[in-house]
Design an enzyme around this catalytic site. Structure first.
Site, PDB file in Angstrom:
ATOM      1  N   ASN A  10      94.668   3.501 -27.267  1.00  0.00           N
ATOM      2  CA  ASN A  10      94.076   3.161 -25.971  1.00  0.00           C
ATOM      3  C   ASN A  10      93.079   2.037 -26.215  1.00  0.00           C
ATOM      4  O   ASN A  10      91.993   2.270 -26.750  1.00  0.00           O
ATOM      5  CB  ASN A  10      93.385   4.416 -25.407  1.00  0.00           C
ATOM      6  CG  ASN A  10      92.607   4.129 -24.142  1.00  0.00           C
ATOM      7  OD1 ASN A  10      92.713   3.049 -23.559  1.00  0.00           O
ATOM      8  ND2 ASN A  10      91.799   5.095 -23.715  1.00  0.00           N
ATOM      9  N   TRP A  11      93.474   0.832 -25.835  1.00  0.00           N
ATOM     10  CA  TRP A  11      92.622  -0.327 -26.132  1.00  0.00           C
ATOM     11  C   TRP A  11      91.432  -0.419 -25.186  1.00  0.00           C
ATOM     12  O   TRP A  11      90.549  -1.247 -25.384  1.00  0.00           O
ATOM     13  CB  TRP A  11      93.438  -1.625 -26.075  1.00  0.00           C
ATOM     14  CG  TRP A  11      94.496  -1.745 -27.140  1.00  0.00           C
ATOM     15  CD1 TRP A  11      94.805  -0.817 -28.110  1.00  0.00           C
ATOM     16  CD2 TRP A  11      95.376  -2.858 -27.362  1.00  0.00           C
ATOM     17  NE1 TRP A  11      95.818  -1.278 -28.912  1.00  0.00           N
ATOM     18  CE2 TRP A  11      96.199  -2.535 -28.477  1.00  0.00           C
ATOM     19  CE3 TRP A  11      95.565  -4.084 -26.724  1.00  0.00           C
ATOM     20  CZ2 TRP A  11      97.175  -3.408 -28.959  1.00  0.00           C
ATOM     21  CZ3 TRP A  11      96.545  -4.951 -27.207  1.00  0.00           C
ATOM     22  CH2 TRP A  11      97.329  -4.615 -28.313  1.00  0.00           C
ATOM     23  N   LYS A  12      91.434   0.372 -24.130  1.00  0.00           N
ATOM     24  CA  LYS A  12      90.348   0.343 -23.134  1.00  0.00           C
ATOM     25  C   LYS A  12      90.119  -1.098 -22.656  1.00  0.00           C
ATOM     26  O   LYS A  12      91.068  -1.844 -22.539  1.00  0.00           O
ATOM     27  CB  LYS A  12      89.086   0.988 -23.716  1.00  0.00           C
ATOM     28  CG  LYS A  12      89.382   2.369 -24.307  1.00  0.00           C
ATOM     29  CD  LYS A  12      88.159   3.167 -24.612  1.00  0.00           C
ATOM     30  CE  LYS A  12      88.569   4.519 -25.182  1.00  0.00           C
ATOM     31  NZ  LYS A  12      87.431   5.403 -25.388  1.00  0.00           N
ATOM     32  N   HIS A  96      91.980  10.041 -18.107  1.00  0.00           N
ATOM     33  CA  HIS A  96      91.024   9.780 -19.189  1.00  0.00           C
ATOM     34  C   HIS A  96      89.601  10.006 -18.664  1.00  0.00           C
ATOM     35  O   HIS A  96      89.312   9.679 -17.517  1.00  0.00           O
ATOM     36  CB  HIS A  96      91.189   8.343 -19.695  1.00  0.00           C
ATOM     37  CG  HIS A  96      90.411   8.105 -20.955  1.00  0.00           C
ATOM     38  ND1 HIS A  96      89.054   7.896 -20.945  1.00  0.00           N
ATOM     39  CD2 HIS A  96      90.789   8.108 -22.258  1.00  0.00           C
ATOM     40  CE1 HIS A  96      88.639   7.766 -22.197  1.00  0.00           C
ATOM     41  NE2 HIS A  96      89.674   7.896 -23.011  1.00  0.00           N
ATOM     42  N   GLU A  98      87.030   8.448 -18.959  1.00  0.00           N
ATOM     43  CA  GLU A  98      86.366   7.246 -18.448  1.00  0.00           C
ATOM     44  C   GLU A  98      86.862   6.848 -17.065  1.00  0.00           C
ATOM     45  O   GLU A  98      86.279   5.972 -16.423  1.00  0.00           O
ATOM     46  CB  GLU A  98      86.545   6.104 -19.469  1.00  0.00           C
ATOM     47  CG  GLU A  98      85.672   6.339 -20.691  1.00  0.00           C
ATOM     48  CD  GLU A  98      86.186   5.711 -21.979  1.00  0.00           C
ATOM     49  OE1 GLU A  98      87.033   4.808 -21.922  1.00  0.00           O
ATOM     50  OE2 GLU A  98      85.716   6.147 -23.048  1.00  0.00           O
ATOM     51  N   GLU A 182      90.793  15.664 -25.301  1.00  0.00           N
ATOM     52  CA  GLU A 182      89.760  14.716 -25.702  1.00  0.00           C
ATOM     53  C   GLU A 182      88.384  15.229 -25.292  1.00  0.00           C
ATOM     54  O   GLU A 182      87.934  14.964 -24.172  1.00  0.00           O
ATOM     55  CB  GLU A 182      89.992  13.361 -25.024  1.00  0.00           C
ATOM     56  CG  GLU A 182      91.286  12.691 -25.412  1.00  0.00           C
ATOM     57  CD  GLU A 182      91.168  11.175 -25.310  1.00  0.00           C
ATOM     58  OE1 GLU A 182      91.453  10.526 -26.312  1.00  0.00           O
ATOM     59  OE2 GLU A 182      90.767  10.662 -24.255  1.00  0.00           O
ATOM     60  N   GLY A 188      84.314   7.926 -28.739  1.00  0.00           N
ATOM     61  CA  GLY A 188      83.524   6.723 -29.024  1.00  0.00           C
ATOM     62  C   GLY A 188      82.185   7.006 -29.667  1.00  0.00           C
ATOM     63  O   GLY A 188      81.324   6.124 -29.733  1.00  0.00           O
ATOM     64  N   SER A 228      87.147   9.832 -31.510  1.00  0.00           N
ATOM     65  CA  SER A 228      86.678   9.388 -32.831  1.00  0.00           C
ATOM     66  C   SER A 228      87.680   9.625 -33.961  1.00  0.00           C
ATOM     67  O   SER A 228      87.293   9.866 -35.103  1.00  0.00           O
ATOM     68  CB  SER A 228      85.315  10.013 -33.167  1.00  0.00           C
ATOM     69  OG  SER A 228      84.341   9.590 -32.234  1.00  0.00           O
ATOM     70  N   GLY A 249      91.088   5.397 -29.689  1.00  0.00           N
ATOM     71  CA  GLY A 249      90.418   4.287 -29.018  1.00  0.00           C
ATOM     72  C   GLY A 249      90.018   3.219 -30.017  1.00  0.00           C
ATOM     73  O   GLY A 249      90.816   2.373 -30.408  1.00  0.00           O
TER      74      GLY A 249
HETATM   75  P1  PGA Z   1      87.756   6.797 -29.519  1.00  0.00           P
HETATM   76  O1  PGA Z   1      88.397   6.924 -28.059  1.00  0.00           O
HETATM   77  O2  PGA Z   1      88.889   6.935 -30.510  1.00  0.00           O
HETATM   78  O3  PGA Z   1      87.129   5.428 -29.547  1.00  0.00           O
HETATM   79  O4  PGA Z   1      86.753   7.899 -29.652  1.00  0.00           O
HETATM   80  C1  PGA Z   1      89.440   7.818 -27.822  1.00  0.00           C
HETATM   81  C2  PGA Z   1      89.829   7.781 -26.378  1.00  0.00           C
HETATM   82  O5  PGA Z   1      88.955   7.619 -25.519  1.00  0.00           O
HETATM   83  O6  PGA Z   1      91.023   7.904 -26.035  1.00  0.00           O
END
Ligand code: PGA
Length: 266
Positions: A10-12, A96, A98, A182, A188, A228, A249
Protein backbone atom coordinates in the site's frame (compact mmCIF):
# COMPACT_ATOMS: atom_id res chain seq x y z
CA UNK A 1 -5.45 -26.95 0.07
CA UNK A 2 -2.80 -24.67 1.56
CA UNK A 3 -3.57 -21.00 1.19
CA UNK A 4 -1.33 -19.10 -1.21
CA UNK A 5 0.43 -16.25 0.59
CA UNK A 6 -0.51 -12.77 -0.57
CA UNK A 7 1.75 -9.76 -0.06
CA UNK A 8 0.30 -6.39 -1.01
CA UNK A 9 2.07 -3.03 -0.94
CA UNK A 10 0.00 0.00 0.00
CA UNK A 11 1.94 2.99 -1.28
CA UNK A 12 -0.51 5.43 0.36
CA UNK A 13 0.08 9.06 -0.73
CA UNK A 14 3.66 8.44 -1.83
CA UNK A 15 5.60 8.45 -5.12
CA UNK A 16 5.15 10.62 -8.18
CA UNK A 17 4.15 8.83 -11.37
CA UNK A 18 7.79 8.64 -12.49
CA UNK A 19 8.92 7.37 -9.08
CA UNK A 20 6.13 4.79 -9.04
CA UNK A 21 7.11 3.54 -12.50
CA UNK A 22 10.74 3.25 -11.38
CA UNK A 23 9.77 1.38 -8.20
CA UNK A 24 7.53 -1.01 -10.13
CA UNK A 25 10.27 -1.68 -12.68
CA UNK A 26 12.81 -2.43 -9.96
CA UNK A 27 10.40 -4.66 -8.07
CA UNK A 28 9.45 -6.53 -11.22
CA UNK A 29 13.09 -7.50 -11.73
CA UNK A 30 13.56 -8.58 -8.12
CA UNK A 31 10.51 -10.85 -7.93
CA UNK A 32 10.50 -12.24 -11.48
CA UNK A 33 9.65 -15.93 -11.54
CA UNK A 34 8.01 -16.07 -8.10
CA UNK A 35 4.71 -17.88 -8.64
CA UNK A 36 3.96 -19.31 -5.21
CA UNK A 37 3.19 -15.93 -3.64
CA UNK A 38 0.52 -13.53 -4.86
CA UNK A 39 1.96 -10.02 -5.16
CA UNK A 40 0.14 -6.70 -5.56
CA UNK A 41 1.02 -3.03 -5.43
CA UNK A 42 -1.48 -0.27 -4.69
CA UNK A 43 -0.15 3.07 -5.98
CA UNK A 44 -1.94 6.41 -5.84
CA UNK A 45 -4.90 6.73 -8.20
CA UNK A 46 -2.97 9.01 -10.56
CA UNK A 47 -0.08 6.54 -10.89
CA UNK A 48 -2.23 3.45 -11.44
CA UNK A 49 -2.37 3.43 -15.23
CA UNK A 50 1.37 3.99 -15.74
CA UNK A 51 2.40 1.53 -13.04
CA UNK A 52 -0.13 -0.87 -14.54
CA UNK A 53 1.66 -0.68 -17.89
CA UNK A 54 4.95 -1.62 -16.21
CA UNK A 55 3.58 -4.70 -14.46
CA UNK A 56 1.22 -5.89 -17.18
CA UNK A 57 2.04 -9.53 -18.03
CA UNK A 58 4.19 -9.81 -14.88
CA UNK A 59 3.50 -11.65 -11.62
CA UNK A 60 2.62 -8.38 -9.88
CA UNK A 61 -1.04 -7.39 -9.68
CA UNK A 62 -2.41 -3.87 -9.37
CA UNK A 63 -4.76 -2.59 -6.68
CA UNK A 64 -6.52 0.64 -5.76
CA UNK A 65 -6.32 2.08 -2.24
CA UNK A 66 -10.03 2.82 -2.00
CA UNK A 67 -13.16 2.90 -4.13
CA UNK A 68 -16.84 3.90 -4.12
CA UNK A 69 -20.07 1.96 -4.51
CA UNK A 70 -21.36 3.66 -7.67
CA UNK A 71 -20.18 3.34 -11.26
CA UNK A 72 -20.19 7.06 -12.13
CA UNK A 73 -21.94 10.32 -11.39
CA UNK A 74 -21.73 13.43 -9.24
CA UNK A 75 -19.45 12.07 -6.53
CA UNK A 76 -16.58 14.56 -6.54
CA UNK A 77 -13.21 12.97 -5.68
CA UNK A 78 -14.47 9.39 -5.77
CA UNK A 79 -13.20 6.58 -8.02
CA UNK A 80 -15.40 3.68 -9.08
CA UNK A 81 -14.31 0.04 -9.27
CA UNK A 82 -14.98 0.18 -13.01
CA UNK A 83 -12.41 2.99 -13.27
CA UNK A 84 -9.92 1.01 -11.23
CA UNK A 85 -10.44 -2.01 -13.48
CA UNK A 86 -10.02 0.22 -16.53
CA UNK A 87 -6.63 1.33 -15.12
CA UNK A 88 -5.61 -2.32 -14.78
CA UNK A 89 -6.56 -3.11 -11.19
CA UNK A 90 -7.74 -6.48 -10.04
CA UNK A 91 -7.74 -5.62 -6.31
CA UNK A 92 -8.91 -2.79 -4.11
CA UNK A 93 -8.30 -2.04 -0.43
CA UNK A 94 -11.46 -1.06 1.44
CA UNK A 95 -11.76 0.14 5.01
CA UNK A 96 -8.14 1.07 5.62
CA UNK A 97 -8.01 2.89 8.95
CA UNK A 98 -6.73 6.00 7.17
CA UNK A 99 -9.98 6.17 5.16
CA UNK A 100 -12.19 5.55 8.17
CA UNK A 101 -13.54 8.53 10.09
CA UNK A 102 -12.78 11.68 8.11
CA UNK A 103 -14.56 14.21 5.91
CA UNK A 104 -17.80 14.05 3.93
CA UNK A 105 -21.19 12.47 4.27
CA UNK A 106 -23.70 11.13 1.76
CA UNK A 107 -27.43 10.47 2.09
CA UNK A 108 -27.85 6.98 0.68
CA UNK A 109 -31.36 5.96 -0.31
CA UNK A 110 -31.08 2.63 1.46
CA UNK A 111 -28.66 3.23 4.29
CA UNK A 112 -29.38 6.83 5.33
CA UNK A 113 -26.62 9.33 6.04
CA UNK A 114 -23.18 7.78 5.77
CA UNK A 115 -19.76 9.33 5.88
CA UNK A 116 -17.73 8.31 2.85
CA UNK A 117 -14.16 9.50 3.10
CA UNK A 118 -14.92 8.59 6.66
CA UNK A 119 -15.65 4.95 6.09
CA UNK A 120 -17.57 2.98 8.64
CA UNK A 121 -18.23 -0.73 8.68
CA UNK A 122 -21.38 -0.31 6.58
CA UNK A 123 -19.69 1.69 3.83
CA UNK A 124 -16.76 -0.73 3.87
CA UNK A 125 -19.23 -3.57 3.33
CA UNK A 126 -20.96 -1.67 0.51
CA UNK A 127 -17.64 -0.92 -1.17
CA UNK A 128 -16.50 -4.53 -0.95
CA UNK A 129 -19.80 -5.79 -2.37
CA UNK A 130 -19.76 -3.31 -5.20
CA UNK A 131 -16.12 -4.13 -5.93
CA UNK A 132 -17.09 -7.79 -6.36
CA UNK A 133 -20.06 -6.84 -8.51
CA UNK A 134 -17.69 -4.84 -10.72
CA UNK A 135 -15.14 -7.62 -11.12
CA UNK A 136 -12.57 -6.52 -8.53
CA UNK A 137 -11.47 -8.41 -5.44
CA UNK A 138 -11.49 -6.55 -2.12
CA UNK A 139 -8.91 -6.48 0.64
CA UNK A 140 -11.12 -5.66 3.61
CA UNK A 141 -9.20 -3.97 6.42
CA UNK A 142 -10.07 -3.98 10.10
CA UNK A 143 -8.26 -3.26 13.33
CA UNK A 144 -8.57 -1.84 16.81
CA UNK A 145 -7.32 1.48 18.19
CA UNK A 146 -4.72 1.56 20.94
CA UNK A 147 -7.34 2.79 23.41
CA UNK A 148 -9.57 -0.17 22.52
CA UNK A 149 -6.72 -2.63 22.98
CA UNK A 150 -5.76 -1.08 26.31
CA UNK A 151 -9.36 -1.34 27.45
CA UNK A 152 -9.29 -5.08 26.67
CA UNK A 153 -11.81 -4.65 23.86
CA UNK A 154 -9.78 -5.92 20.90
CA UNK A 155 -11.79 -9.08 20.28
CA UNK A 156 -15.12 -7.32 20.69
CA UNK A 157 -14.13 -4.53 18.27
CA UNK A 158 -12.82 -6.94 15.65
CA UNK A 159 -15.95 -9.09 15.90
CA UNK A 160 -18.20 -6.03 15.56
CA UNK A 161 -16.26 -4.81 12.51
CA UNK A 162 -16.24 -8.21 10.85
CA UNK A 163 -19.91 -8.92 11.47
CA UNK A 164 -20.83 -5.84 9.44
CA UNK A 165 -17.95 -5.65 6.93
CA UNK A 166 -18.26 -9.31 5.93
CA UNK A 167 -22.03 -9.49 5.82
CA UNK A 168 -23.98 -10.67 2.81
CA UNK A 169 -21.45 -12.09 0.37
CA UNK A 170 -21.96 -15.28 -1.56
CA UNK A 171 -19.83 -18.20 -0.43
CA UNK A 172 -17.84 -17.97 -3.62
CA UNK A 173 -17.09 -14.30 -3.00
CA UNK A 174 -16.24 -14.90 0.65
CA UNK A 175 -13.62 -17.46 -0.40
CA UNK A 176 -11.96 -14.95 -2.71
CA UNK A 177 -11.99 -11.90 -0.47
CA UNK A 178 -8.91 -11.03 1.54
CA UNK A 179 -9.10 -9.67 5.07
CA UNK A 180 -6.33 -7.50 6.48
CA UNK A 181 -5.94 -7.33 10.23
CA UNK A 182 -4.25 -4.01 10.87
CA UNK A 183 -4.12 -2.84 14.47
CA UNK A 184 -4.27 0.94 14.10
CA UNK A 185 -1.56 1.49 16.73
CA UNK A 186 0.87 -0.62 14.69
CA UNK A 187 0.42 1.26 11.41
CA UNK A 188 3.39 3.42 10.49
CA UNK A 189 4.67 3.43 14.07
CA UNK A 190 7.42 0.83 13.90
CA UNK A 191 5.57 -0.89 16.73
CA UNK A 192 4.73 -4.23 15.12
CA UNK A 193 2.16 -6.46 16.80
CA UNK A 194 3.66 -9.48 18.57
CA UNK A 195 3.48 -12.34 16.06
CA UNK A 196 1.59 -14.70 18.39
CA UNK A 197 -0.96 -12.01 19.17
CA UNK A 198 -1.35 -11.13 15.47
CA UNK A 199 -1.86 -14.83 14.77
CA UNK A 200 -4.41 -15.09 17.56
CA UNK A 201 -6.50 -12.20 16.19
CA UNK A 202 -6.23 -13.55 12.63
CA UNK A 203 -7.49 -16.87 14.05
CA UNK A 204 -10.35 -15.07 15.73
CA UNK A 205 -11.26 -13.52 12.36
CA UNK A 206 -11.09 -16.95 10.73
CA UNK A 207 -13.49 -18.21 13.39
CA UNK A 208 -15.93 -15.41 12.58
CA UNK A 209 -15.70 -16.27 8.87
CA UNK A 210 -16.45 -19.88 9.81
CA UNK A 211 -19.57 -18.87 11.74
CA UNK A 212 -20.75 -16.70 8.86
CA UNK A 213 -19.78 -18.83 5.85
CA UNK A 214 -18.78 -22.29 7.05
CA UNK A 215 -15.58 -24.24 7.48
CA UNK A 216 -14.66 -24.50 3.79
CA UNK A 217 -14.71 -20.72 3.37
CA UNK A 218 -12.80 -20.19 6.64
CA UNK A 219 -10.10 -22.59 5.44
CA UNK A 220 -9.84 -20.87 2.06
CA UNK A 221 -10.01 -17.19 3.02
CA UNK A 222 -6.70 -15.39 3.22
CA UNK A 223 -6.00 -13.12 6.17
CA UNK A 224 -3.14 -10.66 6.03
CA UNK A 225 -1.47 -8.89 8.90
CA UNK A 226 -0.55 -5.23 8.43
CA UNK A 227 1.19 -2.67 10.63
CA UNK A 228 4.94 -1.97 10.60
CA UNK A 229 5.77 -5.11 8.63
CA UNK A 230 9.36 -4.90 7.36
CA UNK A 231 12.07 -7.08 5.85
CA UNK A 232 13.30 -8.04 9.36
CA UNK A 233 10.03 -9.07 11.03
CA UNK A 234 8.10 -10.47 8.05
CA UNK A 235 9.42 -14.05 8.16
CA UNK A 236 8.36 -14.50 11.80
CA UNK A 237 4.86 -13.09 11.19
CA UNK A 238 4.38 -15.09 8.00
CA UNK A 239 5.41 -18.34 9.70
CA UNK A 240 2.22 -18.23 11.81
CA UNK A 241 -0.61 -20.57 10.81
CA UNK A 242 -3.35 -17.95 10.59
CA UNK A 243 -1.32 -15.23 8.87
CA UNK A 244 -1.50 -15.72 5.11
CA UNK A 245 0.24 -12.61 3.96
CA UNK A 246 0.90 -8.98 4.69
CA UNK A 247 -0.39 -5.55 3.81
CA UNK A 248 2.74 -3.44 3.80
CA UNK A 249 2.97 0.36 3.87
CA UNK A 250 6.35 2.01 4.44
CA UNK A 251 8.46 -1.03 3.58
CA UNK A 252 6.66 -1.39 0.23
CA UNK A 253 8.22 1.90 -0.92
CA UNK A 254 11.65 0.29 -1.24
CA UNK A 255 11.89 -2.44 -3.87
CA UNK A 256 14.55 -4.49 -2.10
CA UNK A 257 12.79 -4.48 1.29
CA UNK A 258 9.44 -5.35 -0.31
CA UNK A 259 11.04 -8.14 -2.37
CA UNK A 260 12.60 -9.57 0.81
CA UNK A 261 9.16 -9.59 2.47
CA UNK A 262 7.71 -11.37 -0.57
CA UNK A 263 10.49 -13.95 -0.54
CA UNK A 264 10.01 -14.59 3.16
CA UNK A 265 6.40 -15.64 2.43
CA UNK A 266 7.52 -18.50 0.17
P1 PGA B 1 2.90 0.37 7.56
O1 PGA B 1 1.43 0.53 6.96
O2 PGA B 1 3.48 -0.90 6.99
O3 PGA B 1 3.64 1.60 7.10
O4 PGA B 1 2.76 0.31 9.05
C1 PGA B 1 0.62 -0.59 6.77
C2 PGA B 1 -0.72 -0.17 6.25
O5 PGA B 1 -1.22 0.89 6.64
O6 PGA B 1 -1.32 -0.88 5.41
Amino acid sequence: MPRKPFIAGNWKMNKTIAEGVALANELKGLVAGIDDVDIAVCPTFVALAKVGEVIEHSNIMLGGQNTFWKESGAWTSQISPQMLADAGCSWVIVGHSETRGRFGTVDDELEGVLSYFGDNDTTVNMKAKYAFASGLLPIIACGELLSEREAGKTDEIIAAQMNVCLDGFTKEQAMKMVIAYEPVWAIGTGQVCDSDEADRVCGLIRGIVKEMYGEDVAEAVRIQYGGSVNDKNAAELLSKPNIDGALVGGAALKADAFATIIKSAK
